[in-house]
Design a protein around this motif. Structure first.
Motif, mmCIF file in Angstrom:
data_model
loop_
_atom_site.group_PDB
_atom_site.id
_atom_site.type_symbol
_atom_site.label_atom_id
_atom_site.label_comp_id
_atom_site.label_asym_id
_atom_site.label_seq_id
_atom_site.Cartn_x
_atom_site.Cartn_y
_atom_site.Cartn_z
ATOM 1 N N SER A 1 2.309 1.777 -3.436
ATOM 2 C CA SER A 1 1.340 1.841 -4.531
ATOM 3 C C SER A 1 1.510 3.050 -5.450
ATOM 4 O O SER A 1 1.514 2.893 -6.685
ATOM 5 C CB SER A 1 -0.091 1.800 -3.974
ATOM 6 O OG SER A 1 -1.042 1.905 -5.019
ATOM 7 N N ASN B 1 -3.689 -6.421 -5.550
ATOM 8 C CA ASN B 1 -4.355 -7.446 -4.733
ATOM 9 C C ASN B 1 -3.769 -8.833 -4.990
ATOM 10 O O ASN B 1 -3.458 -9.580 -4.054
ATOM 11 C CB ASN B 1 -5.855 -7.452 -5.010
ATOM 12 C CG ASN B 1 -6.591 -6.327 -4.318
ATOM 13 O OD1 ASN B 1 -6.039 -5.645 -3.446
ATOM 14 N ND2 ASN B 1 -7.839 -6.108 -4.697
ATOM 15 N N ASP C 1 -6.948 2.829 -13.126
ATOM 16 C CA ASP C 1 -6.768 2.730 -11.675
ATOM 17 C C ASP C 1 -7.276 1.389 -11.148
ATOM 18 O O ASP C 1 -6.663 0.792 -10.255
ATOM 19 C CB ASP C 1 -7.512 3.868 -10.972
ATOM 20 C CG ASP C 1 -6.851 5.219 -11.176
ATOM 21 O OD1 ASP C 1 -5.636 5.250 -11.472
ATOM 22 O OD2 ASP C 1 -7.544 6.250 -11.048
ATOM 23 N N LYS C 2 -8.410 0.933 -11.662
ATOM 24 C CA LYS C 2 -8.968 -0.338 -11.192
ATOM 25 C C LYS C 2 -8.034 -1.496 -11.517
ATOM 26 O O LYS C 2 -7.850 -2.411 -10.690
ATOM 27 C CB LYS C 2 -10.336 -0.572 -11.821
ATOM 28 C CG LYS C 2 -11.005 -1.882 -11.402
ATOM 29 C CD LYS C 2 -11.214 -1.978 -9.899
ATOM 30 C CE LYS C 2 -12.302 -1.034 -9.437
ATOM 31 N NZ LYS C 2 -12.631 -1.230 -7.997
ATOM 32 N N ASP D 1 0.827 -1.212 0.000
ATOM 33 C CA ASP D 1 0.000 0.000 0.000
ATOM 34 C C ASP D 1 0.860 1.260 0.000
ATOM 35 O O ASP D 1 0.544 2.251 -0.667
ATOM 36 C CB ASP D 1 -0.941 -0.008 1.207
ATOM 37 C CG ASP D 1 -2.054 -1.048 1.085
ATOM 38 O OD1 ASP D 1 -2.293 -1.529 -0.045
ATOM 39 O OD2 ASP D 1 -2.666 -1.379 2.120
ATOM 40 N N ARG E 1 2.371 2.604 -9.318
ATOM 41 C CA ARG E 1 1.454 3.116 -10.341
ATOM 42 C C ARG E 1 2.215 3.953 -11.365
ATOM 43 O O ARG E 1 2.020 3.808 -12.582
ATOM 44 C CB ARG E 1 0.371 3.965 -9.671
ATOM 45 C CG ARG E 1 -0.574 4.657 -10.636
ATOM 46 C CD ARG E 1 -1.613 3.705 -11.152
ATOM 47 N NE ARG E 1 -2.664 4.417 -11.855
ATOM 48 C CZ ARG E 1 -3.053 4.146 -13.094
ATOM 49 N NH1 ARG E 1 -2.495 3.170 -13.777
ATOM 50 N NH2 ARG E 1 -4.029 4.827 -13.653
ATOM 51 N N GLU F 1 -5.330 -1.534 -9.021
ATOM 52 C CA GLU F 1 -5.810 -2.041 -7.734
ATOM 53 C C GLU F 1 -5.809 -3.568 -7.696
ATOM 54 O O GLU F 1 -5.293 -4.180 -6.749
ATOM 55 C CB GLU F 1 -7.228 -1.532 -7.463
ATOM 56 C CG GLU F 1 -7.861 -2.107 -6.194
ATOM 57 C CD GLU F 1 -9.362 -1.865 -6.131
ATOM 58 O OE1 GLU F 1 -10.036 -2.599 -5.385
ATOM 59 O OE2 GLU F 1 -9.863 -0.961 -6.831
#
Length: 421
Positions: free
Chosen positions: A39, A386, A378-379, A36, A43, A382
């Motif tokens: 991240s 995960n 962005d999704k 996290d 990105r 994510e």
């Protein structure tokens, strides 16, 4: 952890949701916190790679960006490792212990960029390795992490070259992942197809196409006839098999009978044994076209890729973590009808290569321009993080649970015996 009984053939079997906690929740907490915090940087790294697509074995920009990033994270980096655009980043804690391998892919596709999401695959490898390093430091866990930057996946069989040069020899297991369409928050444990890459060269004789065409042997006609013959052959092949290709030539002109043509073909099937059988039928089409046109033909098998063998023990551990923390498991999406050079790796050592679903538009799956766009959302970032968290948890079980690693290796040997390797 509750035992999950799963084998690669159980493609559509979904175990019920599991109760209890994951293995070593304290380790997973460190993994999640580390990822996290990283991240935003991950990105930016993903978008940088997405915006600078490079074809197989030309990944010089990606090579430099990745190696700079992981070096700043405290890894020992070897640039231009065994292949010009390959690299390796290692982290060692303590003395001895298991060795966790992770792969990052880098190459893009002609004309459509990162339409297979290798920008996500690349950062996933980096993410897993960084999370494992953080957990090893936090809890004093002995072992080694090897993050391997692997060029030339798109038809180049870069991992096979790296295997032959010894890049995987230290690893006890190897992990990676791959984006694809699928249900939201689904992680796929499907396999993928074995593949053979072929080059076919026809040689004929030039002639004046208007004045004396009967003096020529038309290599273009040979290619067209072979292409059409394979189109007819597809009706008689199993629906799980794939045969597809293109043809090309040099110095073609409408008033010259072409004396040379080249074809590039992929033949795919669920297993290596099956693809070798279909190969013989495809070769017969090439040879018949040569006979019909009076040309000669040279058929070159350039590479043989094994099907992807998901290690069932590693897969069960991943399923446990995913169900409890991040989503669902499926056995039919992912890259089930595609192929990867990681399949060859899984024939030779225990490996796990889950797919993970990213949001896509209709008819916008892998190897389309729309998938390139999907790989930058962005999704997608994510869900990539995960699945990276879940894979890092699997990797940490390899590094901390000797009995678990023994089961992984026993399952690998059983798979080899079942295949007759």
């Amino acid at each position: 952890m509750a035992d999950i009984v799963w084998r690669p053939g159980d493609q559509k079997t979904k175990p019920p949701p599991l109760e209890g906690d994951v293995y070593r929740p304290d380790i997973l907490e460190v993994i999640e916190k580390t990822i996290d915090e990283l991240s935003p940087a991950l990105r930016a790294l993903s978008q940088d790679i997405l915006e600078h697509p490079e074809l197989k074995f030309e990944e010089k920009y990606a090579h430099d960006v990745y190696t700079t990033f992981v070096e700043k994270q405290g890894f020992v980096v070897q640039r231009n490792y065994l292949l010009e655009t390959a690299w390796v980043a290692t982290y060692l804690h303590g003395q001895g212990g298991p060795v966790l391998g992770v792969n990052s892919e880098m190459d893009a596709l002609p004309g459509i960029g990162h339409a297979c999401g290798h920008n996500l695959i690349g950062i996933a490898g980096v993410t897993i390795a960084c999370a494992a390093k953080a957990a090893m430091e936090k809890f004093g866990i002995n072992g080694k992490v090897i993050l391997l930057g692997t060029p030339g996946e798109e038809g180049g069989f870069g991992k096979v070259d790296l295997w032959d040069k010894g890049a995987y020899k230290e690893m006890d297991v190897c992990l990676m992942c791959h984006p694809a369409p699928g249900p939201p928050y689904s992680v796929s444990l499907s396999g993928c197809l074995a593949m053979i890459r072929l080059r076919v060269d026809y040689t004929g004789h030039t002639a004046h196409a208007g004045l004396s065409p009967w003096e020529g042997q038309n290599a273009l006609d040979a290619a067209v006839l072979a292409y059409n013959s394979i189109g007819l052959l597809r009706q008689q092949t199993r629906p799980t098999h794939r045969v597809h290709g293109i043809f090309e030539g040099e110095d073609w002109a409408p008033n010259i009978i072409p004396d040379k043509s080249t074809m590039h073909w992929f033949v795919r099937a669920p297993t290596t044994k099956e693809v070798l059988g279909t190969l013989e039928r495809v070769k017969a089409c090439f040879e018949a076209a040569a006979t019909a046109t009076g040309c000669t033909v040279r058929i070159t098998v350039e590479a043989i890729g094994n099907e992807l063998v998901q290690n069932p023990v590693l897969g069960a551990e991943l399923a446990d973590v995913v169900y409890k923390k991040y989503g669902t498991i499926d056995y039919e999406w992912g890259i089930s009808s595609a192929s990867t050079d990681f399949g060859n790796v899984t024939y030779l050592m225990p490996g796990l290569h889950p797919g993970f679903s990213i949001p896509t538009v209709p008819a916008g799956g892998n190897h389309t321009a729309a998938f390139t766009e999907a790989a930058g959302t962005d999704k997608s970032h994510e869900v990539c993080l995960n699945v990276s968290k879940a894979l890092a948890a699997v990797g940490m079980r390899v590094l901390t649970d000797e009995a678990f690693l023994t089961k992984v290796k026993v399952a690998f040997e059983e798979g080899k015996r079942e295949r007759g390797d």
